[in-house]
Design a protein around this motif. Structure first.
Motif, PDB file in Angstrom:
ATOM      1  N   THR A  14      -6.844   0.778   3.035  1.00 23.63           N
ATOM      2  CA  THR A  14      -6.516   0.123   1.763  1.00 23.63           C
ATOM      3  C   THR A  14      -5.519  -1.006   1.911  1.00 23.63           C
ATOM      4  O   THR A  14      -5.120  -1.615   0.916  1.00 23.63           O
ATOM      5  CB  THR A  14      -5.948   1.146   0.765  1.00 23.63           C
ATOM      6  OG1 THR A  14      -4.847   1.811   1.369  1.00 23.63           O
ATOM      7  CG2 THR A  14      -6.988   2.155   0.342  1.00 23.63           C
ATOM      8  N   ALA A  15      -5.108  -1.329   3.125  1.00 25.35           N
ATOM      9  CA  ALA A  15      -4.088  -2.363   3.313  1.00 25.35           C
ATOM     10  C   ALA A  15      -4.538  -3.712   2.794  1.00 25.35           C
ATOM     11  O   ALA A  15      -3.726  -4.522   2.356  1.00 25.35           O
ATOM     12  CB  ALA A  15      -3.721  -2.475   4.793  1.00 25.35           C
ATOM     13  N   ALA A  16      -5.850  -3.983   2.814  1.00 22.78           N
ATOM     14  CA  ALA A  16      -6.335  -5.279   2.357  1.00 22.78           C
ATOM     15  C   ALA A  16      -6.006  -5.550   0.905  1.00 22.78           C
ATOM     16  O   ALA A  16      -5.947  -6.695   0.474  1.00 22.78           O
ATOM     17  CB  ALA A  16      -7.850  -5.362   2.572  1.00 22.78           C
ATOM     18  N   ALA A  17      -5.771  -4.494   0.139  1.00 22.92           N
ATOM     19  CA  ALA A  17      -5.490  -4.663  -1.293  1.00 22.92           C
ATOM     20  C   ALA A  17      -4.220  -5.435  -1.535  1.00 22.92           C
ATOM     21  O   ALA A  17      -4.064  -6.065  -2.573  1.00 22.92           O
ATOM     22  CB  ALA A  17      -5.406  -3.293  -1.983  1.00 22.92           C
ATOM     23  N   VAL A  18      -3.288  -5.370  -0.592  1.00 24.37           N
ATOM     24  CA  VAL A  18      -2.022  -6.077  -0.775  1.00 24.37           C
ATOM     25  C   VAL A  18      -1.739  -7.040   0.365  1.00 24.37           C
ATOM     26  O   VAL A  18      -0.610  -7.434   0.582  1.00 24.37           O
ATOM     27  CB  VAL A  18      -0.846  -5.079  -0.907  1.00 24.37           C
ATOM     28  CG1 VAL A  18      -0.978  -4.290  -2.171  1.00 24.37           C
ATOM     29  CG2 VAL A  18      -0.769  -4.159   0.305  1.00 24.37           C
ATOM     30  N   GLY A  69      -0.510  -1.343  -4.187  1.00 25.84           N
ATOM     31  CA  GLY A  69      -0.119  -0.593  -3.002  1.00 25.84           C
ATOM     32  C   GLY A  69       1.321  -0.855  -2.633  1.00 25.84           C
ATOM     33  O   GLY A  69       2.142  -1.225  -3.476  1.00 25.84           O
ATOM     34  N   TYR A  70       1.615  -0.718  -1.347  1.00 29.19           N
ATOM     35  CA  TYR A  70       2.991  -0.792  -0.876  1.00 29.19           C
ATOM     36  C   TYR A  70       3.090  -1.633   0.394  1.00 29.19           C
ATOM     37  O   TYR A  70       2.096  -1.828   1.110  1.00 29.19           O
ATOM     38  CB  TYR A  70       3.533   0.619  -0.627  1.00 29.19           C
ATOM     39  CG  TYR A  70       3.645   1.410  -1.898  1.00 29.19           C
ATOM     40  CD1 TYR A  70       4.812   1.395  -2.654  1.00 29.19           C
ATOM     41  CD2 TYR A  70       2.561   2.143  -2.385  1.00 29.19           C
ATOM     42  CE1 TYR A  70       4.905   2.082  -3.847  1.00 29.19           C
ATOM     43  CE2 TYR A  70       2.641   2.835  -3.583  1.00 29.19           C
ATOM     44  CZ  TYR A  70       3.820   2.799  -4.304  1.00 29.19           C
ATOM     45  OH  TYR A  70       3.909   3.474  -5.503  1.00 29.19           O
ATOM     46  N   GLU A  71       4.303  -2.105   0.634  1.00 30.74           N
ATOM     47  CA  GLU A  71       4.622  -2.796   1.868  1.00 30.74           C
ATOM     48  C   GLU A  71       5.831  -2.137   2.501  1.00 30.74           C
ATOM     49  O   GLU A  71       6.773  -1.751   1.795  1.00 30.74           O
ATOM     50  CB  GLU A  71       4.936  -4.271   1.604  1.00 30.74           C
ATOM     51  CG  GLU A  71       3.749  -5.079   1.135  1.00 30.74           C
ATOM     52  CD  GLU A  71       4.116  -6.512   0.799  1.00 30.74           C
ATOM     53  OE1 GLU A  71       3.181  -7.343   0.749  1.00 30.74           O
ATOM     54  OE2 GLU A  71       5.310  -6.796   0.583  1.00 30.74           O
ATOM     55  N   VAL A  72       5.802  -2.016   3.815  1.00 32.14           N
ATOM     56  CA  VAL A  72       6.970  -1.559   4.568  1.00 32.14           C
ATOM     57  C   VAL A  72       7.656  -2.794   5.136  1.00 32.14           C
ATOM     58  O   VAL A  72       6.996  -3.688   5.688  1.00 32.14           O
ATOM     59  CB  VAL A  72       6.563  -0.593   5.691  1.00 32.14           C
ATOM     60  CG1 VAL A  72       7.768  -0.247   6.564  1.00 32.14           C
ATOM     61  CG2 VAL A  72       5.954   0.676   5.098  1.00 32.14           C
ATOM     62  N   VAL A  73       8.952  -2.858   4.976  1.00 34.08           N
ATOM     63  CA  VAL A  73       9.727  -3.971   5.533  1.00 34.08           C
ATOM     64  C   VAL A  73      10.748  -3.408   6.513  1.00 34.08           C
ATOM     65  O   VAL A  73      11.123  -2.239   6.438  1.00 34.08           O
ATOM     66  CB  VAL A  73      10.441  -4.772   4.429  1.00 34.08           C
ATOM     67  CG1 VAL A  73       9.433  -5.446   3.509  1.00 34.08           C
ATOM     68  CG2 VAL A  73      11.382  -3.883   3.613  1.00 34.08           C
ATOM     69  N   TRP A  74      11.188  -4.233   7.438  1.00 31.51           N
ATOM     70  CA  TRP A  74      12.247  -3.791   8.343  1.00 31.51           C
ATOM     71  C   TRP A  74      12.990  -5.008   8.888  1.00 31.51           C
ATOM     72  O   TRP A  74      12.566  -6.152   8.747  1.00 31.51           O
ATOM     73  CB  TRP A  74      11.711  -2.916   9.464  1.00 31.51           C
ATOM     74  CG  TRP A  74      10.720  -3.532  10.405  1.00 31.51           C
ATOM     75  CD1 TRP A  74      10.974  -4.157  11.591  1.00 31.51           C
ATOM     76  CD2 TRP A  74       9.295  -3.541  10.250  1.00 31.51           C
ATOM     77  NE1 TRP A  74       9.807  -4.560  12.184  1.00 31.51           N
ATOM     78  CE2 TRP A  74       8.758  -4.195  11.389  1.00 31.51           C
ATOM     79  CE3 TRP A  74       8.421  -3.059   9.281  1.00 31.51           C
ATOM     80  CZ2 TRP A  74       7.394  -4.394  11.563  1.00 31.51           C
ATOM     81  CZ3 TRP A  74       7.065  -3.252   9.446  1.00 31.51           C
ATOM     82  CH2 TRP A  74       6.563  -3.910  10.584  1.00 31.51           C
ATOM     83  N   ARG A  75      14.144  -4.718   9.481  1.00 30.68           N
ATOM     84  CA  ARG A  75      14.978  -5.765  10.046  1.00 30.68           C
ATOM     85  C   ARG A  75      15.832  -5.164  11.156  1.00 30.68           C
ATOM     86  O   ARG A  75      16.026  -3.950  11.206  1.00 30.68           O
ATOM     87  CB  ARG A  75      15.876  -6.391   8.980  1.00 30.68           C
ATOM     88  CG  ARG A  75      16.960  -5.475   8.441  1.00 30.68           C
ATOM     89  CD  ARG A  75      17.802  -6.171   7.361  1.00 30.68           C
ATOM     90  NE  ARG A  75      19.073  -5.483   7.136  1.00 30.68           N
ATOM     91  CZ  ARG A  75      19.241  -4.442   6.344  1.00 30.68           C
ATOM     92  NH1 ARG A  75      18.211  -3.944   5.673  1.00 30.68           N
ATOM     93  NH2 ARG A  75      20.438  -3.885   6.217  1.00 30.68           N
ATOM     94  N   LEU A  93       4.856  -5.338   6.418  1.00 29.71           N
ATOM     95  CA  LEU A  93       3.537  -4.823   6.766  1.00 29.71           C
ATOM     96  C   LEU A  93       2.895  -4.191   5.536  1.00 29.71           C
ATOM     97  O   LEU A  93       3.394  -3.186   5.033  1.00 29.71           O
ATOM     98  CB  LEU A  93       3.639  -3.781   7.884  1.00 29.71           C
ATOM     99  CG  LEU A  93       2.305  -3.205   8.395  1.00 29.71           C
ATOM    100  CD1 LEU A  93       1.529  -4.278   9.147  1.00 29.71           C
ATOM    101  CD2 LEU A  93       2.559  -2.005   9.301  1.00 29.71           C
ATOM    102  N   PRO A  94       1.799  -4.767   5.008  1.00 27.22           N
ATOM    103  CA  PRO A  94       1.084  -4.106   3.911  1.00 27.22           C
ATOM    104  C   PRO A  94       0.447  -2.813   4.411  1.00 27.22           C
ATOM    105  O   PRO A  94      -0.192  -2.801   5.463  1.00 27.22           O
ATOM    106  CB  PRO A  94       0.008  -5.131   3.521  1.00 27.22           C
ATOM    107  CG  PRO A  94       0.456  -6.428   4.115  1.00 27.22           C
ATOM    108  CD  PRO A  94       1.203  -6.066   5.361  1.00 27.22           C
ATOM    109  N   VAL A  95       0.621  -1.724   3.661  1.00 26.47           N
ATOM    110  CA  VAL A  95       0.078  -0.436   4.103  1.00 26.47           C
ATOM    111  C   VAL A  95      -0.888   0.171   3.099  1.00 26.47           C
ATOM    112  O   VAL A  95      -1.414   1.256   3.322  1.00 26.47           O
ATOM    113  CB  VAL A  95       1.215   0.566   4.403  1.00 26.47           C
ATOM    114  CG1 VAL A  95       2.081   0.046   5.538  1.00 26.47           C
ATOM    115  CG2 VAL A  95       2.063   0.850   3.171  1.00 26.47           C
ATOM    116  N   GLY A  96      -1.117  -0.507   1.970  1.00 27.16           N
ATOM    117  CA  GLY A  96      -2.101  -0.027   1.018  1.00 27.16           C
ATOM    118  C   GLY A  96      -1.548   0.947   0.000  1.00 27.16           C
ATOM    119  O   GLY A  96      -0.345   1.198  -0.076  1.00 27.16           O
TER     120      GLY A  96
END
Length: 481
Positions: A27-31, A424-430, A441-444
């Motif tokens: 489902t990542a393509a959704a976002v 959906g959701y995105e994971v971010v990091w730094r 990173l979009p994860v759906g």
């Protein structure tokens, strides 16, 4: 991408190298399509691993139109009208129709009510009053009244965002309720921002609810905002962000230094309402720079630091200035994320000075010392922030990072939001030394994901995305199972 076993199942080397769970990959393509944006400069080298560089959100067509409607002339007229009440001291007259806090209160109420009339019933305006018994800087029982406009959201009205300016003023002597105290910069400027946003937002539909309030008795001890916050808390309102606009009238310091394209945003680190146990966990796992208020500040720079607002947002990593504090503190005390917008340089020669002329130099907090173009740009920063918050999904809740097993990957879990247009959701990091999110990173439309990147080496966060590409503030995960 492929199937990914959990750590509890004993992942193989090949499966652990997979970045996403199968459900996320499906489902990542959704976002996956971001809003158009210009690249942001990273504070440090971006961390390795999957994902793309995190970039700021650019205003869409609706927001661009809203920002263009913010009217400098109206803002100036509001500041001058409030200053013309002579004084708006909390202890000044509440019945005089021309001078004092009561006359200012009634004028603000009439203006906001006029804006609400054009809202099709979506905006309501109330005089929120209570009697403050004798206390610090309140010598006798005094009625304190906030003027509150509420623009009810159409989709998730239970989710609320608050903006305030305080309409009371003071002279040099904080107990002097008689002398002129025009309070143009402090804080007719902030009230003008709130009122202009009420005007331009009243004719628009938002998904979440926005509360726009002119609060009283800030100078006497944050009494009005404390009452507003306590009433929202007692009603069980989900306040996801609050901003105080306090002293946003000028870009010139007392030494003549000017910085007309910068507004400061104060954002605390360890939350005011955090318990000692929670603070201990934060210190043990990191995240001292990842309080909800700091995430809110990052969101502001993400959506409001652009050519459409004409402003840079200078985030200050502390609760407020030394020896002083504004109305956002009342909301921090209730456990909500909040920040304070204020001008980049303060002119102490004019703040809280009695109106007078000394050696041919005029003193006092007068409209003549305000920069109305600057206030207009600050209003645009606030508008971009509130609109982006109210149109996006809410900040993800119950976000955890799994810490029950020793692994070199990271599993994150969260609660799905209620928005019907949630994509959906995105994971971010730094990197732990960076102040802004660097990778995304979009994860759906999932509530769990495992990423092949060690939680020991970077800070992670999760944000929600709707089908239009609006993104929520980031939620920082707590350790869990």
């Amino acid at each position: 991408m492929g199937n990914h076993e959990t750590a509890e199942d004993g992942p193989t080397r090949s499966s652990r190298r997979t970045f996403l769970t199968a459900s996320a990959a499906a489902t990542a393509a959704a976002v996956a399509t971001p809003l158009a944006a210009a690249p942001a400069a990273a504070a440090t080298t971006a961390p390795p691993g999957p994902g793309r560089p995190a970039r700021p959100q650019r205003p869409g067509r609706e927001l661009t139109a809203l920002l263009r409607e913010i009217d400098r002339r109206r803002i100036e007229a509001t500041v001058r009208r409030l200053a013309a009440f002579g004084t708006r001291h909390t202890l000044s007259s509440q019945t005089d129709p021309v001078r004092g806090i009561g006359a200012a209160r009634d004028w603000i109420h009439a203006q906001l009510s006029g804006y609400a009339a054009a809202s099709g019933g979506r905006m309501s305006v109330e005089l929120q009053s209570y009697v403050q018994q004798p206390a610090s800087r309140i010598p006798t029982a005094t009625t304190i009244t906030n003027v509150v406009a509420t623009l009810r959201g159409d989709v998730t009205p239970e989710r609320v965002y608050v903006i305030t300016g305080h309409y009371d003023s003071r002279a040099t002597d904080v107990m002097d309720a008689v002398s002129d105290a025009p309070g143009a910069d402090d804080d007719a400027s902030g009230v003008a921002v709130v009122m202009e946003l009420a005007r331009v937002l009243s004719t628009r539909r938002t998904e979440a609810t926005i509360v726009l309030a002119a609060v009283a008795a800030e100078e006497q001890g944050l009494y009005g905002s404390a009452y507003l916050a306590s009433q929202l808390k007692a009603a069980g309102v989900d306040v996801q962000a609050m901003f105080s606009n306090d002293i946003v009238g000028s870009s010139t310091a007392d030494d003549g230094t000017r910085d007309p394209r910068t507004v400061r945003l104060f954002a605390e680190g360890v939350p005011t309402a955090e318990t000692p146990a929670e603070a201990s966990v934060r210190q043990s796992v990191g995240g001292e720079n990842d309080s909800p208020s700091r995430q809110l500040a990052r969101f502001v720079t993400d959506v409001a630091e652009n050519s459409a607002t004409g402003m840079d947002v200078r985030v200050i990593y502390r609760r407020d200035r030394y020896l002083r504090g504004s109305d956002h503190i009342s909301f921090l005390r209730e456990g909500w994320p909040a920040g304070r917008f204020t001008e980049p340089n303060e002119d102490f020669a004019h703040q809280h000075q009695d109106v007078r002329v000394v050696d041919g130099v005029q003193y006092g907090d007068l409209p003549e010392f305000c920069d109305f173009d600057f206030i207009t740009r600050v209003a645009r920063v606030n508008a971009a922030t509130l609109w982006s918050l109210a149109q996006a999904p809410g900040t993800p809740k119950n976000v955890t990072v799994v810490t029950t097993n020793l692994t070199n990957d990271t599993t994150l879990r969260w609660q799905r939001g209620p928005e019907p247009d949630l994509a959906g959701y995105e994971v971010v990091w730094r990197e732990t030394t960076a102040d802004q999110w660097q990778k995304v990173l979009p994860v759906g439309d999932v509530t769990e994901v495992t990423i092949d990147l060690s939680k020991d080496n970077v800070f992670f966060g999760v944000r929600a995305v709707d089908r239009a590409g609006h993104r929520s503030p980031v939620a920082f995960p707590k350790p869990g199972s």
